[in-house]
Design an enzyme around this catalytic site. Sequence first.
Site, PDB file in Angstrom:
ATOM      1  N   LYS A 112      38.275  30.585  47.725  1.00 15.81           N
ATOM      2  CA  LYS A 112      37.482  29.822  46.752  1.00 15.81           C
ATOM      3  C   LYS A 112      37.524  28.332  47.068  1.00 15.81           C
ATOM      4  O   LYS A 112      36.523  27.633  46.972  1.00 15.81           O
ATOM      5  CB  LYS A 112      37.987  30.067  45.330  1.00 15.81           C
ATOM      6  CG  LYS A 112      37.563  31.402  44.756  1.00 15.81           C
ATOM      7  CD  LYS A 112      36.208  31.282  44.093  1.00 15.81           C
ATOM      8  CE  LYS A 112      35.351  32.528  44.094  1.00 15.81           C
ATOM      9  NZ  LYS A 112      36.013  33.788  43.823  1.00 15.81           N
ATOM     10  N   LYS A 190      31.580  43.904  50.933  1.00 18.83           N
ATOM     11  CA  LYS A 190      31.908  44.473  49.643  1.00 18.83           C
ATOM     12  C   LYS A 190      30.738  44.268  48.699  1.00 18.83           C
ATOM     13  O   LYS A 190      29.972  43.320  48.847  1.00 18.83           O
ATOM     14  CB  LYS A 190      33.158  43.790  49.080  1.00 18.83           C
ATOM     15  CG  LYS A 190      34.392  44.313  49.778  1.00 18.83           C
ATOM     16  CD  LYS A 190      35.658  43.685  49.280  1.00 18.83           C
ATOM     17  CE  LYS A 190      36.825  44.274  50.053  1.00 18.83           C
ATOM     18  NZ  LYS A 190      38.072  43.558  49.841  1.00 18.83           N
ATOM     19  N   LYS A 193      27.233  40.690  43.774  1.00 20.57           N
ATOM     20  CA  LYS A 193      25.974  40.266  43.193  1.00 20.57           C
ATOM     21  C   LYS A 193      25.275  39.223  44.052  1.00 20.57           C
ATOM     22  O   LYS A 193      24.076  39.285  44.272  1.00 20.57           O
ATOM     23  CB  LYS A 193      26.263  39.664  41.813  1.00 20.57           C
ATOM     24  CG  LYS A 193      25.397  40.231  40.759  1.00 20.57           C
ATOM     25  CD  LYS A 193      26.038  40.066  39.411  1.00 20.57           C
ATOM     26  CE  LYS A 193      27.047  41.151  39.215  1.00 20.57           C
ATOM     27  NZ  LYS A 193      28.152  40.853  38.365  1.00 20.57           N
TER      28      LYS A 193
END
Length: 327
Positions: A112, A190, A193
């Site tokens: 992140k 994976k 969205k």
Amino acid sequence: MKRRIFSGAQPTGRLHIGNYLGALQNWAQLQSDYDCVFGIVDYHAITVPFSPQEIKKRVFDCAVGFLASGIDPEKSIVMLQSLVPQHAELTWIFNCISPVQELIRVPTFKEKASQQKGNVNMGLLDYPVLMAVDILIYKAEFVPVGDDQIPHIELTREIAREFNKRFGETFPEPKEIVRPRMLGLDGTNKMSKTLGNCIYLDESPDEIWKKLAPAVTDTRRKKRQDPGEPNDCNIFKSYHKAFSNREELTYVEKGCRNASIGCLDCKRILFDNIVKELTPVREKIERFKDKKDYVMDVIIEGSKKAGVLAERTLREVKQKIGFDYLS
Ligand code: TRP
């Protein structure tokens, strides 16, 4: 007495079959054998950029997805993290026993931090500590999670161990119940969205077929008459295995290897099974979406119950660290 499970999901919006197979379906099955607390972890969700209106909608959609997947508020506690402020308070205490040099090495933090270089906020670093609190504040012994969460559970055990060592036996060291994260329709990443490689729980059969038909299979099987290798096919490995029965699996496995069936034949069988499994879920989603008050009531009442348990642990912790002014 049943043993306790905690698991949580971030309110990321529309749920997809990865969320369903990787978590919700499993949670629904666990709730008869365990004493379960399931959290919508909205404080985790604000460590990345968010909008106030959007997050409220996502919390609601997430709760709808929980209920539609069979999470039963009569059996389990469904809570919203921000409605149980004890989580935030215990996080502060745990912060003070959590080593920064370990937090900066956590894979999700590194990922992140590199994705949002301009917003490496404190919450991002503290994410695993808050997650440890979610689990330990209910003294959960088991935590069903995706395989990407294992480092967080290890850290949770370390925090439990450290607290117990310094202040006396208080927390169990929880164990993960791992499910692999499902690959998306592209067969490489994976389900996510942002990558747009997923099937959503509220999609119609037509929409599902539109995505499934072109989905990546064994890439070496170029022509219909080429034999395929099911073990190199994401559609077989991740999808058929999750939705089809043993007979169907044997049929497509053989048919693929000797090219008696093509990829589309294989996908049609899968399609029927996905539709069979997801239609009731989709219908429930529609129904719960119209029952806004009921859904919000489930979250609020569940959070009150969770609050009682959380408060009990927080008091015990405060007593143990010498902050026992009121007791
Ligand atoms: N980090 C988890 C995820 O992204 C969500 C989560 C937060 C969680 N707190 C938790 C999962 C506690 C299990 C237990 O999937």
